[in-house]
Design a protein around this motif. Structure first.
Motif, short mmCIF file in Angstrom:
data_model
loop_
_atom_site.label_atom_id
_atom_site.label_comp_id
_atom_site.label_asym_id
_atom_site.label_seq_id
_atom_site.Cartn_x
_atom_site.Cartn_y
_atom_site.Cartn_z
N TYR A 175 0.82 -1.21 0.00
CA TYR A 175 0.00 0.00 0.00
C TYR A 175 0.86 1.26 0.00
O TYR A 175 1.74 1.42 0.84
CB TYR A 175 -0.93 0.01 1.22
CG TYR A 175 -2.04 -1.00 1.12
CD1 TYR A 175 -3.22 -0.71 0.44
CD2 TYR A 175 -1.90 -2.27 1.68
CE1 TYR A 175 -4.23 -1.64 0.33
CE2 TYR A 175 -2.91 -3.20 1.58
CZ TYR A 175 -4.07 -2.89 0.90
OH TYR A 175 -5.07 -3.82 0.79
N ALA A 176 0.57 2.15 -0.93
CA ALA A 176 1.22 3.46 -0.95
C ALA A 176 0.50 4.39 0.02
O ALA A 176 -0.66 4.16 0.36
CB ALA A 176 1.19 4.04 -2.36
N ASP A 177 1.19 5.42 0.46
CA ASP A 177 0.57 6.40 1.34
C ASP A 177 -0.22 7.42 0.53
O ASP A 177 0.09 7.70 -0.63
CB ASP A 177 1.64 7.13 2.17
CG ASP A 177 2.32 6.21 3.17
OD1 ASP A 177 1.66 5.28 3.66
OD2 ASP A 177 3.52 6.42 3.45
N LEU A 178 -1.23 7.99 1.17
CA LEU A 178 -2.01 9.03 0.53
C LEU A 178 -1.09 10.16 0.09
O LEU A 178 -0.28 10.65 0.87
CB LEU A 178 -3.07 9.56 1.50
CG LEU A 178 -4.00 10.64 0.98
CD1 LEU A 178 -4.87 10.09 -0.14
CD2 LEU A 178 -4.87 11.18 2.11
N GLY A 179 -1.18 10.55 -1.16
CA GLY A 179 -0.31 11.59 -1.69
C GLY A 179 0.85 11.05 -2.49
O GLY A 179 1.47 11.79 -3.27
N ASP A 180 1.19 9.76 -2.33
CA ASP A 180 2.25 9.16 -3.13
C ASP A 180 1.80 9.06 -4.59
O ASP A 180 0.61 8.94 -4.89
CB ASP A 180 2.60 7.76 -2.61
CG ASP A 180 3.35 7.79 -1.30
OD1 ASP A 180 3.72 8.90 -0.86
OD2 ASP A 180 3.55 6.72 -0.70
N GLU A 181 2.77 9.09 -5.48
CA GLU A 181 2.46 9.06 -6.91
C GLU A 181 1.72 7.79 -7.30
O GLU A 181 0.87 7.80 -8.19
CB GLU A 181 3.75 9.19 -7.72
CG GLU A 181 3.54 9.29 -9.22
CD GLU A 181 4.83 9.50 -9.98
OE1 GLU A 181 4.81 9.44 -11.21
OE2 GLU A 181 5.87 9.73 -9.32
N ASP A 182 2.02 6.67 -6.62
CA ASP A 182 1.39 5.41 -6.98
C ASP A 182 0.25 5.03 -6.03
O ASP A 182 -0.14 3.86 -5.95
CB ASP A 182 2.42 4.28 -7.04
CG ASP A 182 3.22 4.13 -5.75
OD1 ASP A 182 3.09 5.00 -4.86
OD2 ASP A 182 3.98 3.15 -5.63
N TYR A 183 -0.28 6.02 -5.30
CA TYR A 183 -1.44 5.76 -4.43
C TYR A 183 -2.61 5.33 -5.30
O TYR A 183 -3.00 6.03 -6.24
CB TYR A 183 -1.80 7.01 -3.64
CG TYR A 183 -2.97 6.83 -2.71
CD1 TYR A 183 -2.85 6.06 -1.55
CD2 TYR A 183 -4.20 7.42 -2.98
CE1 TYR A 183 -3.92 5.88 -0.69
CE2 TYR A 183 -5.28 7.26 -2.12
CZ TYR A 183 -5.13 6.49 -0.98
OH TYR A 183 -6.20 6.32 -0.13
N ASN A 184 -3.17 4.18 -4.99
CA ASN A 184 -4.21 3.58 -5.83
C ASN A 184 -5.57 3.75 -5.14
O ASN A 184 -6.16 2.79 -4.65
CB ASN A 184 -3.90 2.11 -6.07
CG ASN A 184 -4.67 1.54 -7.26
OD1 ASN A 184 -5.28 2.27 -8.03
ND2 ASN A 184 -4.62 0.22 -7.41
N GLY A 185 -6.05 4.98 -5.10
CA GLY A 185 -7.32 5.23 -4.43
C GLY A 185 -7.82 6.62 -4.74
O GLY A 185 -7.29 7.32 -5.60
N GLY A 186 -8.84 7.04 -4.01
CA GLY A 186 -9.41 8.35 -4.24
C GLY A 186 -10.63 8.60 -3.38
O GLY A 186 -10.87 7.89 -2.39
N LEU A 187 -11.41 9.58 -3.77
CA LEU A 187 -12.58 9.99 -3.01
C LEU A 187 -13.73 10.23 -3.99
O LEU A 187 -13.59 10.99 -4.94
CB LEU A 187 -12.28 11.27 -2.23
CG LEU A 187 -13.27 11.70 -1.16
CD1 LEU A 187 -13.33 10.67 -0.04
CD2 LEU A 187 -12.87 13.06 -0.60
N ALA A 188 -14.85 9.56 -3.75
CA ALA A 188 -16.03 9.71 -4.60
C ALA A 188 -17.18 10.26 -3.77
O ALA A 188 -17.17 10.19 -2.54
CB ALA A 188 -16.41 8.37 -5.22
N THR A 189 -18.18 10.80 -4.45
CA THR A 189 -19.37 11.32 -3.78
C THR A 189 -20.61 10.63 -4.35
O THR A 189 -20.77 10.54 -5.58
CB THR A 189 -19.50 12.84 -3.99
OG1 THR A 189 -18.33 13.48 -3.49
CG2 THR A 189 -20.72 13.37 -3.25
#
Length: 424
Positions: A56-70
């Protein structure tokens, strides 16, 4: 569904329904597999990261595999990720590819849910875990897309009306023998397609994957309760115990016991499926609050309140330790929920927590449920503790764990004594 943030070049889209309209959905997965594959059709090609820490990459890392949806007005949100790698842990088979998500809105905090990619099951993406009262989150569609098509039409889409099944070529690829793959980020392994885990294995994963202590031990480091991070050695004012940097044992044996009555929102399925994982999460939280090893949180009682079982539960915590004076330790334990979001710890909506009389539990402690007196996940930690302590330079004297600085001090005293004895 409303537009969502996610990694550039995403190739997997999953639409989740049944969400509270306007809710924010935080989602994250392991780093993308360097070997491209369609997780809805077959998973054999997914790279295997060697540990939780490297996965797992940290939030803000270039390879962070995630995000925020509404979630939109219909309660739908789109989760967009790059097809993730798998990851292993001590003595366990790699977990199938998956993405975690958590639903957040004012007054709502739900246990982390997991979407597993299971070709041939449902739409190929299945939601498991989580406690969400009377709500039921569903996968409404799942798609595998080419990066350049991410904002256009999906190359492969599964819905309730049409399931994408593996082609003959994909089935053949799934049977390739394992081979090693080295990348710039970390060594990975392409292994045989994973079997879907049994419920017991999934329960263990749910408990340890979100444990900060386990994550540190998994990469042969100690967990520092004071700094709340992984370290190579404990500081001079800390003691190493069970692979954790904690308060020194400087007092007589103390029994710290406190209880609370909590107003909750949790259906029966959520309560039953998450029971032992919740107990483990509570042990970790209490240990972090008191700066003691979580193994010293020896007894818990976690039950529905018989008077109002649909809306209330009772919790009793008993800590056996020599790291606190009894009166001061009890004062700190009673303040546990003053500065902690209980909903995050329990993984269900905790709307209120009030102090309760520990004596009011009657005979419940004489008939403990699995996990209340002996944590069922302790065995997952034990093999890693010795490795982390050995790497930190620890040792044992008369059965007591000694940190590196204590060993050095003892050695210096021995040298002085021997020097005096021989007139050096």
């Amino acid at each position: 569904a409303s537009a969502s943030e996610g990694p550039e070049g995403h190739d997997v889209e999953v639409v989740v329904g049944g969400l509270p309209p306007g809710a924010r959905v935080h989602f994250w997965a392991a780093r993308a597999s360097n070997t491209r594959y369609d997780p809805l059709s077959y998973t054999a090609a997914a790279d295997v990261w060697g540990s939780l820490q490297s996965a797992y990459a940290d939030l803000g890392d270039e390879d962070y595999n995630g995000g925020l949806a509404t979630a939109d007005r219909s309660g739908r949100a789109t989760i967009r990720i790059r097809a993730p790698g798998r990851h292993g842990a001590c003595g366990q088979e790699p977990r199938p590819p998956h993405v975690h998500f958590k639903v957040c809105k004012p007054g709502v905090s739900h246990r982390k849910h997991t979407i597993f990619f299971k070709p041939g099951v449902g739409l190929g993406a299945v939601i498991e875990g989580g406690c969400h009262g009377q709500q039921s989150y569903t996968v409404e569609s799942a798609a595998y897309v080419q990066p350049e098509e991410a904002t256009a039409v999906a190359a492969t889409t599964t819905t309730a009306a049409a399931l994408a099944l593996p082609t003959a070529q994909e089935e053949s690829a799934a049977n390739f023998q394992s081979e090693e793959t080295t990348t710039d980020a970390a060594p990975t392994t392409t292994a045989a397609a994973p079997a879907f885990p049994m419920a017991q294995e999934e329960e263990a994963w749910d408990a340890i994957e979100f444990s900060p202590v386990y994550k540190c031990l998994d990469k042969e480091q100690l967990y520092d309760h004071f700094a709340e991070q992984c370290v190579d050695r404990c500081g001079p004012d800390a003691e190493m115990k069970h692979g954790q940097c904690v308060r020194p044992a400087a007092f007589d044996d103390a029994v710290l016991s406190a209880a609370w009555r909590l107003r909750i929102d949790c259906n029966e399925e959520c309560w039953t499926s998450a029971f032992r994982v919740t107990l483990h999460a509570v042990r970790l939280e209490v240990a972090g609050h008191l700066d003691v090893p979580w193994q010293e949180v020896q007894r818990l009682v976690w039950r529905k309140d018989d008077r109002e079982p649909d809306t209330h539960a009772v919790l009793k915590v008993t800590v056996l330790t020599r790291r606190h004076d009894e009166s001061e330790g009890l004062r700190q334990l009673l303040a546990l929920w003053n500065h902690t979001d209980a909903s995050d710890v329990f993984g269900l909506d905790v709307q209120a927590a009030e102090a309760w009389d520990p004596a009011g539990f009657g005979g419940l402690e004489t008939s403990p449920l699995p996990g209340e007196q002996a944590d069922v996940f302790a065995g997952d930690y034990a093999p890693l503790e010795e490795k982390a302590e050995g790497r930190a330079g620890g040792a044992r004297l008369a059965g007591v764990d000694l940190p590196f600085w204590a060993i050095a001090a003892i050695a210096a005293v021995v040298v002085l004594l021997l020097g005096g004895a021989f007139g050096v």
